[in-house]
Design an enzyme around this catalytic site. Structure first.
Site, PDB file in Angstrom:
ATOM      1  N   ARG A 157       0.810  -1.216   0.000  1.00 30.98           N
ATOM      2  CA  ARG A 157       0.000   0.000   0.000  1.00 30.98           C
ATOM      3  C   ARG A 157       0.851   1.277   0.000  1.00 30.98           C
ATOM      4  O   ARG A 157       0.340   2.368  -0.203  1.00 30.98           O
ATOM      5  CB  ARG A 157      -0.974  -0.024   1.194  1.00 30.98           C
ATOM      6  CG  ARG A 157      -2.090  -1.054   1.021  1.00 30.98           C
ATOM      7  CD  ARG A 157      -2.852  -1.348   2.309  1.00 30.98           C
ATOM      8  NE  ARG A 157      -2.149  -2.314   3.163  1.00 30.98           N
ATOM      9  CZ  ARG A 157      -2.648  -2.807   4.303  1.00 30.98           C
ATOM     10  NH1 ARG A 157      -3.833  -2.407   4.724  1.00 30.98           N
ATOM     11  NH2 ARG A 157      -1.945  -3.683   5.018  1.00 30.98           N
ATOM     12  N   GLN A 206      12.053 -14.797   6.686  1.00 30.75           N
ATOM     13  CA  GLN A 206      10.794 -15.524   6.562  1.00 30.75           C
ATOM     14  C   GLN A 206      10.822 -16.269   5.215  1.00 30.75           C
ATOM     15  O   GLN A 206      11.378 -15.770   4.240  1.00 30.75           O
ATOM     16  CB  GLN A 206       9.602 -14.560   6.610  1.00 30.75           C
ATOM     17  CG  GLN A 206       8.265 -15.286   6.595  1.00 30.75           C
ATOM     18  CD  GLN A 206       7.078 -14.337   6.768  1.00 30.75           C
ATOM     19  OE1 GLN A 206       7.259 -13.168   7.123  1.00 30.75           O
ATOM     20  NE2 GLN A 206       5.884 -14.839   6.539  1.00 30.75           N
ATOM     21  N   ASP A 217       5.972  -1.665  11.528  1.00 23.27           N
ATOM     22  CA  ASP A 217       5.217  -0.533  10.984  1.00 23.27           C
ATOM     23  C   ASP A 217       4.369   0.169  12.041  1.00 23.27           C
ATOM     24  O   ASP A 217       3.450   0.905  11.719  1.00 23.27           O
ATOM     25  CB  ASP A 217       4.344  -0.986   9.802  1.00 23.27           C
ATOM     26  CG  ASP A 217       3.275  -1.994  10.191  1.00 23.27           C
ATOM     27  OD1 ASP A 217       3.318  -2.515  11.322  1.00 23.27           O
ATOM     28  OD2 ASP A 217       2.382  -2.254   9.355  1.00 23.27           O
ATOM     29  N   GLU A 232      -9.862 -10.552  11.658  1.00 26.07           N
ATOM     30  CA  GLU A 232      -9.313  -9.558  10.735  1.00 26.07           C
ATOM     31  C   GLU A 232     -10.432  -8.804  10.034  1.00 26.07           C
ATOM     32  O   GLU A 232     -11.521  -9.354   9.798  1.00 26.07           O
ATOM     33  CB  GLU A 232      -8.419 -10.250   9.693  1.00 26.07           C
ATOM     34  CG  GLU A 232      -7.116 -10.738  10.261  1.00 26.07           C
ATOM     35  CD  GLU A 232      -6.383  -9.635  11.004  1.00 26.07           C
ATOM     36  OE1 GLU A 232      -5.903  -8.691  10.367  1.00 26.07           O
ATOM     37  OE2 GLU A 232      -6.313  -9.710  12.247  1.00 26.07           O
ATOM     38  N   ASN A 284      -6.944  -4.675  17.523  1.00 22.56           N
ATOM     39  CA  ASN A 284      -5.677  -5.322  17.857  1.00 22.56           C
ATOM     40  C   ASN A 284      -4.523  -4.436  17.391  1.00 22.56           C
ATOM     41  O   ASN A 284      -4.433  -4.083  16.225  1.00 22.56           O
ATOM     42  CB  ASN A 284      -5.637  -6.683  17.140  1.00 22.56           C
ATOM     43  CG  ASN A 284      -4.267  -7.333  17.210  1.00 22.56           C
ATOM     44  OD1 ASN A 284      -3.499  -7.079  18.139  1.00 22.56           O
ATOM     45  ND2 ASN A 284      -3.975  -8.183  16.231  1.00 22.56           N
ATOM     46  N   TYR A 298      31.623  33.334  -2.774  1.00 21.42           N
ATOM     47  CA  TYR A 298      31.811  31.883  -2.700  1.00 21.42           C
ATOM     48  C   TYR A 298      33.156  31.601  -2.055  1.00 21.42           C
ATOM     49  O   TYR A 298      34.195  32.091  -2.527  1.00 21.42           O
ATOM     50  CB  TYR A 298      31.759  31.238  -4.098  1.00 21.42           C
ATOM     51  CG  TYR A 298      32.151  29.781  -4.039  1.00 21.42           C
ATOM     52  CD1 TYR A 298      31.396  28.872  -3.295  1.00 21.42           C
ATOM     53  CD2 TYR A 298      33.311  29.319  -4.670  1.00 21.42           C
ATOM     54  CE1 TYR A 298      31.775  27.549  -3.191  1.00 21.42           C
ATOM     55  CE2 TYR A 298      33.690  27.984  -4.569  1.00 21.42           C
ATOM     56  CZ  TYR A 298      32.912  27.102  -3.836  1.00 21.42           C
ATOM     57  OH  TYR A 298      33.288  25.789  -3.713  1.00 21.42           O
ATOM     58  N   TYR A 321      38.832  25.803  -8.483  1.00 21.26           N
ATOM     59  CA  TYR A 321      38.749  24.686  -9.419  1.00 21.26           C
ATOM     60  C   TYR A 321      39.360  25.111 -10.738  1.00 21.26           C
ATOM     61  O   TYR A 321      38.923  26.095 -11.349  1.00 21.26           O
ATOM     62  CB  TYR A 321      37.263  24.325  -9.589  1.00 21.26           C
ATOM     63  CG  TYR A 321      36.976  23.134 -10.440  1.00 21.26           C
ATOM     64  CD1 TYR A 321      37.700  21.952 -10.292  1.00 21.26           C
ATOM     65  CD2 TYR A 321      35.955  23.169 -11.384  1.00 21.26           C
ATOM     66  CE1 TYR A 321      37.414  20.852 -11.067  1.00 21.26           C
ATOM     67  CE2 TYR A 321      35.651  22.070 -12.159  1.00 21.26           C
ATOM     68  CZ  TYR A 321      36.387  20.909 -12.004  1.00 21.26           C
ATOM     69  OH  TYR A 321      36.094  19.825 -12.768  1.00 21.26           O
TER      70      TYR A 321
HETATM   71  C1  UD1 Z   1      -2.043  -6.904  11.592  1.00 21.02           C
HETATM   72  C2  UD1 Z   1      -2.979  -7.798  12.438  1.00 21.02           C
HETATM   73  C3  UD1 Z   1      -4.219  -7.009  12.814  1.00 21.02           C
HETATM   74  C4  UD1 Z   1      -3.807  -5.746  13.577  1.00 21.02           C
HETATM   75  C5  UD1 Z   1      -2.799  -4.913  12.758  1.00 21.02           C
HETATM   76  C6  UD1 Z   1      -2.249  -3.807  13.633  1.00 21.02           C
HETATM   77  C7  UD1 Z   1      -2.650 -10.101  11.703  1.00 21.02           C
HETATM   78  C8  UD1 Z   1      -3.208 -11.227  10.902  1.00 21.02           C
HETATM   79  N1  UD1 Z   1      -3.329  -8.971  11.686  1.00 21.02           N
HETATM   80  O1  UD1 Z   1      -2.781  -6.570  10.404  1.00 21.02           O
HETATM   81  O2  UD1 Z   1      -5.067  -7.814  13.627  1.00 21.02           O
HETATM   82  O3  UD1 Z   1      -4.959  -4.967  13.846  1.00 21.02           O
HETATM   83  O4  UD1 Z   1      -1.684  -5.735  12.347  1.00 21.02           O
HETATM   84  O5  UD1 Z   1      -1.398  -2.952  12.922  1.00 21.02           O
HETATM   85  O6  UD1 Z   1      -1.641 -10.262  12.322  1.00 21.02           O
HETATM   86  N2  UD1 Z   1       4.564  -9.186   8.220  1.00 21.02           N
HETATM   87  C9  UD1 Z   1       5.551 -10.127   8.126  1.00 21.02           C
HETATM   88  N3  UD1 Z   1       5.338 -11.246   7.375  1.00 21.02           N
HETATM   89  C10 UD1 Z   1       4.181 -11.453   6.703  1.00 21.02           C
HETATM   90  C11 UD1 Z   1       3.142 -10.495   6.825  1.00 21.02           C
HETATM   91  C12 UD1 Z   1       3.363  -9.372   7.591  1.00 21.02           C
HETATM   92  O7  UD1 Z   1       6.625  -9.976   8.705  1.00 21.02           O
HETATM   93  O8  UD1 Z   1       4.064 -12.495   6.021  1.00 21.02           O
HETATM   94  C13 UD1 Z   1       4.819  -8.001   9.021  1.00 21.02           C
HETATM   95  C14 UD1 Z   1       4.681  -6.723   8.207  1.00 21.02           C
HETATM   96  O9  UD1 Z   1       5.930  -6.359   7.634  1.00 21.02           O
HETATM   97  C15 UD1 Z   1       4.231  -5.713   9.247  1.00 21.02           C
HETATM   98  C16 UD1 Z   1       3.490  -6.565  10.261  1.00 21.02           C
HETATM   99  O10 UD1 Z   1       3.870  -7.916  10.046  1.00 21.02           O
HETATM  100  O11 UD1 Z   1       5.329  -5.086   9.873  1.00 21.02           O
HETATM  101  C17 UD1 Z   1       1.990  -6.430  10.111  1.00 21.02           C
HETATM  102  O12 UD1 Z   1       1.626  -6.837   8.795  1.00 21.02           O
HETATM  103  P1  UD1 Z   1       0.464  -6.132   8.006  1.00 21.02           P
HETATM  104  O13 UD1 Z   1       0.346  -6.818   6.682  1.00 21.02           O
HETATM  105  O14 UD1 Z   1       0.638  -4.684   8.011  1.00 21.02           O
HETATM  106  O15 UD1 Z   1      -0.779  -6.572   8.926  1.00 21.02           O
HETATM  107  P2  UD1 Z   1      -2.138  -5.830   9.106  1.00 21.02           P
HETATM  108  O16 UD1 Z   1      -3.010  -6.144   7.950  1.00 21.02           O
HETATM  109  O17 UD1 Z   1      -1.899  -4.407   9.410  1.00 21.02           O
HETATM  110 CA    CA Z   2      -0.110  -3.005   9.382  1.00 24.33          CA
END
Ligand code: UD1
Ligand code: CA
Length: 474
Positions: free
Chosen positions: A18, A78, A109, A161, A176, A372, A393
């Site tokens: 996004r 990962q 984030d 979610e 959350n 300068y 220069y």
């Molecule tokens: C997630 C939560 C949601 C919460 C929100 C808060 C889950 C399923 N959902 O949603 O309940 O309200 O955060 O901000 O957990 N990331 C990884 N590996 C992945 C996917 C994501 O490391 O495979 C990391 C992303 O880089 C990010 C964090 O996890 O830093 C959250 O991922 P994001 O996709 O932003 O989750 P949300 O949809 O915001």
């Molecule tokens: Ca997020």
């Protein structure tokens, strides 16, 4: 609990689609640090034995940053399986096999989360002997967040979610935060049971909560009052909103520490900047990087300053300053451009429309107007005339100029480097200085002036100039 039994996993593997950016989301900056830098600084301050960032998307770029600035963190990759649950599962591989204790999970984030909030979450988790403790908040706009679902008695039942929620669940305003404390044994066991049957086909970390409850473990959600702390960044609109909020917090902290900030909304201060007592920041001032400002100095309006050290009682107005030093009581601007390696001594002056680079200007020396100064050293108490160019220069190489102390140079000079001008020397207006000048000499190479008598009367008869001249002669 001892640090040995505490680990922090920081989720940073997502692509951040996004953001629509070539740069990974967690490397976008606010207040001088990447988002991940804010989160890792907080994680480190918790005093855990293990800090494990989980990375994947543009891993090399992120890993390089982590190694440079958080060398004790242990980044883990990962794999192909998507989701926050899988990310934590991979992160666990970064802990010793026999690790048992509490595992804090935060997101790369969610940059405004404070250490004190994590401390309180951890304490509530350990004191209550919970299996999982989730940080929540009451959101004004819950769009995109997972909702905390409770039963009629108010007990936690699940996190759903946004994309998987029913209309009724979408009305829930408790969300959350994506910040948790888990018992490590429970977490290992539950992660092994995660499915991918949801709208995104991912292994959701949030499902660990449901599994824990079904196995008789206890789960609690603690709401944090300050909802900014749990705000996540998914796009650039949120990046700008959170940057503004963080900046207003930084400004407020400095005001409480004795700094006057006339207009915090137009004053931007990186977290890495240091300000002394009774510093005044005027509107439109942006202070970046390792900049530090000494006691009683006034900066602004409209100053962009990066990695610069300013002494006490100095003044910088409407200028762009990078990688420089500005001494006590010195003045800069308006409209000065100080490039890296500028070192202005105490009581010195760099004035209007002056550009400097690799230039040491001694105490009390002044370069007041339209000049300068590049690759130069100027002694103390010298004055450089208006409109002077240090010609450093030759088209291929850069050369240095050395100007002594108590020197007075005329207006509109060119110093053709390499050149040395001795202490107490003078140069005449309009001089092109190509040869060294000894101490106390006057240098001049201007052709003698010749006036052609009545040229205007002869060549421009009847013009306004000619008429004025005739009038003056009568
Ligand atoms: C997630 C939560 C949601 C919460 C929100 C808060 C889950 C399923 N959902 O949603 O309940 O309200 O955060 O901000 O957990 N990331 C990884 N590996 C992945 C996917 C994501 O490391 O495979 C990391 C992303 O880089 C990010 C964090 O996890 O830093 C959250 O991922 P994001 O996709 O932003 O989750 P949300 O949809 O915001
Ligand atoms: Ca997020």
């Amino acid at each position: 609990m001892s640090e040995k039994h505490l680990a922090v996993i920081v989720l940073a593997a997502g692509e951040g689609t996004r953001m629509k950016s070539a740069k990974p989301k967690v490397m976008h900056e606010m207040a001088g640090l990447p988002l991940l830098g804010h989160v890792l600084a907080t994680a480190s301050a918790l005093g855990a034995a293990h800090v494990v960032p989980v990375i994947r998307h543009q891993r090399d770029h992120i890993e390089e940053y982590i190694r440079a600035f958080f060398p004790t963190a242990n980044p883990i990759d990962q794999d192909d399986i998507p989701g926050t649950g899988r990310a934590v599962e991979c992160g666990l591989a970064g802990l010793p096999n026999d690790f048992n204790g509490a595992v804090v999970v935060t997101s790369g984030d969610v940059p405004l989360l404070e250490v004190s909030t994590l401390d309180a979450l951890l304490e509530a988790h350990l004191e209550g002997g919970f299996g999982v403790t989730v940080l929540s908040s009451i959101a004004e706009d819950a769009t995109g967040y997972g909702r905390i679902v409770r039963d009629s008695s108010g007990s936690f039942t699940q996190i759903v979610e946004h994309r998987d929620a029913t209309d009724e669940q979408l009305d829930i305003d408790e969300v959350n935060a994506g910040v948790y404390v888990f018992d490590s044994t429970l977490l290992r066991n539950a992660l092994g049971q995660l499915g991918q049957h949801n709208a995104q086909g991912e292994k959701y970390l949030t499902d660990v909560v449901t599994i824990a409850l079904s196995e008789g473990s206890t789960v609690q959600a603690l709401a944090v009052e300050d909802s900014w702390q749990v705000a996540g960044i998914n796009d650039r609109v949120q990046l700008s909103e959170l940057s503004a909020e963080l900046n207003s917090r930084i400004c407020e902290a400095w005001m409480k520490a004795g700094v006057t900030i006339q207009d915090p909304a137009s004053t931007w201060i990186d977290v890495t900047v240091e300000l002394g007592r009774d510093v005044t920041l005027l509107p439109g001032t942006i202070l970046k990087g390792t900049t530090s400002i000494g006691e009683g100095s006034t900066i602004g309006p409209e100053v962009l300053m990066t990695d610069t050290v300013v002494g006490a009682g100095a003044s910088v107005v409407k200028s762009h300053v990078t990688g420089s030093r500005i001494g006590d009581e010195a003045t800069v601007g308006p409209y000065s451009f100080l490039r890296p390696g500028t070192d202005l001594g105490a009581d010195g002056k760099i004035g209007t429309f002056v550009e400097t680079k690799n230039a040491k200007i001694g105490a009390g020396s002044k370069v007041p107007h339209l000049s300068y100064v590049g690759d130069a050293e100027i002694g103390v108490a010298s004055n450089i005339g208006a409109g002077t160019i240090f010609a450093n220069y030759d088209g291929i190489n850069k050369h240095r100029s050395t100007i002594g102390s108590h020197v007075r140079t005329g207006s509109h000079n060119v110093f053709v480097a390499p050149i040395t001008i001795g202490d107490g020397a003078y140069t005449a207006a309009g001089t092109v200085v190509r040869k060294d000048v000894e101490a106390g000499d006057l240098a001049m190479n201007v052709a003698p002036q010749r006036n052609i008598a009545d040229w205007v009367l002869a060549k421009r008869p009847g013009s306004a100039a000619a008429l004025a001249a005739e009038e003056a002669k009568n």
